[in-house]
Design a protein around this motif. Sequence first.
Motif, PDB file in Angstrom:
ATOM      1  N   ASN A  63       2.425  -9.423   0.316  1.00 23.47           N
ATOM      2  CA  ASN A  63       2.404  -8.090  -0.296  1.00 23.47           C
ATOM      3  C   ASN A  63       3.430  -7.917  -1.403  1.00 23.47           C
ATOM      4  OD1 ASN A  63       0.397  -7.655   1.565  1.00 23.47           O
ATOM      5  ND2 ASN A  63       1.191  -5.711   2.286  1.00 23.47           N
ATOM      6  N   CYS A  64       4.394  -8.843  -1.484  1.00 24.12           N
ATOM      7  CA  CYS A  64       5.341  -8.836  -2.609  1.00 24.12           C
ATOM      8  C   CYS A  64       4.857  -9.713  -3.765  1.00 24.12           C
ATOM      9  CB  CYS A  64       6.711  -9.356  -2.157  1.00 24.12           C
ATOM     10  SG  CYS A  64       7.615  -8.240  -1.081  1.00 24.12           S
ATOM     11  N   PHE A  67       3.891  -8.220  -7.362  1.00 22.82           N
ATOM     12  CA  PHE A  67       5.058  -7.756  -8.127  1.00 22.82           C
ATOM     13  C   PHE A  67       5.847  -8.939  -8.665  1.00 22.82           C
ATOM     14  CE2 PHE A  67       9.525  -6.646  -8.548  1.00 22.82           C
ATOM     15  CZ  PHE A  67       9.461  -5.511  -9.336  1.00 22.82           C
ATOM     16  N   LEU A  90       6.246  -0.304 -11.559  1.00 25.99           N
ATOM     17  CA  LEU A  90       5.590  -1.039 -10.473  1.00 25.99           C
ATOM     18  C   LEU A  90       6.495  -1.278  -9.262  1.00 25.99           C
ATOM     19  CD1 LEU A  90       3.767  -3.686 -12.692  1.00 25.99           C
ATOM     20  CD2 LEU A  90       2.626  -1.971 -11.279  1.00 25.99           C
ATOM     21  N   LEU A  93       5.522  -1.483  -5.491  1.00 24.48           N
ATOM     22  CA  LEU A  93       4.823  -2.660  -4.968  1.00 24.48           C
ATOM     23  C   LEU A  93       5.744  -3.575  -4.168  1.00 24.48           C
ATOM     24  CD1 LEU A  93       2.579  -3.670  -8.019  1.00 24.48           C
ATOM     25  CD2 LEU A  93       1.794  -2.739  -5.837  1.00 24.48           C
ATOM     26  N   ASN A 349      -5.055  -8.361   3.160  1.00 24.80           N
ATOM     27  CA  ASN A 349      -4.894  -6.993   3.676  1.00 24.80           C
ATOM     28  C   ASN A 349      -6.215  -6.432   4.197  1.00 24.80           C
ATOM     29  OD1 ASN A 349      -2.020  -5.663   3.141  1.00 24.80           O
ATOM     30  ND2 ASN A 349      -2.417  -7.139   1.512  1.00 24.80           N
ATOM     31  N   LEU A 377      -2.963   0.720 -11.350  1.00 18.64           N
ATOM     32  CA  LEU A 377      -1.542   0.383 -11.328  1.00 18.64           C
ATOM     33  C   LEU A 377      -0.849   0.663 -12.656  1.00 18.64           C
ATOM     34  CD1 LEU A 377      -1.646  -2.958  -9.288  1.00 18.64           C
ATOM     35  CD2 LEU A 377      -1.559  -0.596  -8.470  1.00 18.64           C
ATOM     36  N   ILE A 383      -0.133   3.656  -8.454  1.00 22.67           N
ATOM     37  CA  ILE A 383       0.791   2.679  -7.867  1.00 22.67           C
ATOM     38  C   ILE A 383       1.331   3.180  -6.535  1.00 22.67           C
ATOM     39  CG2 ILE A 383       3.009   1.500  -8.164  1.00 22.67           C
ATOM     40  CD1 ILE A 383       2.493   1.839 -11.227  1.00 22.67           C
ATOM     41  N   SER A 387       0.205   1.266  -3.115  1.00 21.10           N
ATOM     42  CA  SER A 387       1.217   0.431  -2.463  1.00 21.10           C
ATOM     43  C   SER A 387       1.653   1.028  -1.122  1.00 21.10           C
ATOM     44  CB  SER A 387       2.427   0.236  -3.380  1.00 21.10           C
ATOM     45  OG  SER A 387       2.937   1.465  -3.838  1.00 21.10           O
ATOM     46  N   ASN A 391       0.299  -1.112   2.328  1.00 25.73           N
ATOM     47  CA  ASN A 391       1.406  -1.704   3.087  1.00 25.73           C
ATOM     48  C   ASN A 391       1.553  -1.066   4.461  1.00 25.73           C
ATOM     49  OD1 ASN A 391       3.067  -3.814   1.537  1.00 25.73           O
ATOM     50  ND2 ASN A 391       2.703  -2.250  -0.024  1.00 25.73           N
TER      51      ASN A 391
END
Length: 401
Positions: A63-64, A67, A90, A93, A349, A377, A383, A387, A391
């Motif tokens: 998930n990182c 970015f 961003l 994120l 995800n 985004l 965003i 995000s 998450n």
Amino acid sequence: MSNFKFFSIKKTPEILLLNLFLLPIYPDNFKPACIGIFAFFSLLFHIKVVGFSIKFNNLFFINCSLFLVLLLSLFYTHNLKEGFSNIFRLLPLIIFPISFLSLKSDTTIFSNKTFIKGKLLFYCATLILFVCIFINFFLRGFVTENFFLNYSYRIIFQLGKYSMHPIYASLIVSIALIFSINFYKFKKYRLLFLTGNIILVINLILLSRKSVLIFMSVFYILYLFLNTKFSKKLKFFSAVFFIVLFITVVKLIPDISNRFNDFSSLSDSSKATSTNLRVRLTQLSLLAIKKEPLLGYGIGDVKDKLITLENQHQFFKNNYYNTHNQFLGITLSCGLLGLFIFLYFLYKNIKINFKDNKDNLIIIFIFVSLMFIENLLDRQNGIIYFSFFINYFSFQKKSIE
């Protein structure tokens, strides 16, 4: 006294998390502060409970990843001012994966009870927002015979810090409607939620986004048939009712009818319609991608590249437009490598949320679908909501497995 402080630190992340579900009622300039405070206390909680050590997991890195790959593209971008501006926008994120990883030892923040509270708060916040918008327009004398035609315009330009693009307004309405399904089991409040949903559906219609109406119709019917709680009879009649309602709305409301008539203009590419605009932008984006396919142009140079290409075509009339497609936008920024990382991020995800929670899955699908016609985004609201929800959904699901 020390016990009281520890209790406060333990409860603070939950309170601040629930506050994030109230984001629809906060002005745009206040939302980043809410996220920053939540992140700070999440890290503070982790330090107080666990210490400075942290155990990373695969979900965190996945998930990182988007970015990080966009951040790395700064090394080969020329317009660093634009690049750093985009990276700053961003930040959610990476803030949300760090925050939720820091809170993974908290048994309450990812509990179903907390999640239900959050859904209710988001629903109420969205309903309050659009009721207040209507009251505001009414008091300013905007509720006239042209209200249907001018609603989208006024949402964009005449709400100050609450102004938003209709697609993002439609997005939060759609999420609120999906969350509301959880509360129909409470017979005592069913009429209240039904009334609230009618108000939200009217707003969805007034916003007149044909893409959102199509996606919501498809995903609502898909949700009905995936959900085992509903009988076959209820599924059938609900689907028929929704299809009839959709056709009626498209036929009877001029602004929506005109937007669907855009599709007929595909045979005449010279007509300045939203559909033709997206077709032209797709063509230009693919042309640009062919020249830098592997790593793209860097996050700071995409705008300059598109402006150069768009200025060569009279259709755009010297106006700048982004790609209106998130997948093309990411490919322009960091190439096919970045696109692959983004697709893998979405795949993982979706897979995590696929089995049990159909609400989460449908919301993720709505985000992904809108990314085909909008750079979600590229705007703060896109965003933040994307995000936050993707998450929280995945970290919450992993915590209860």
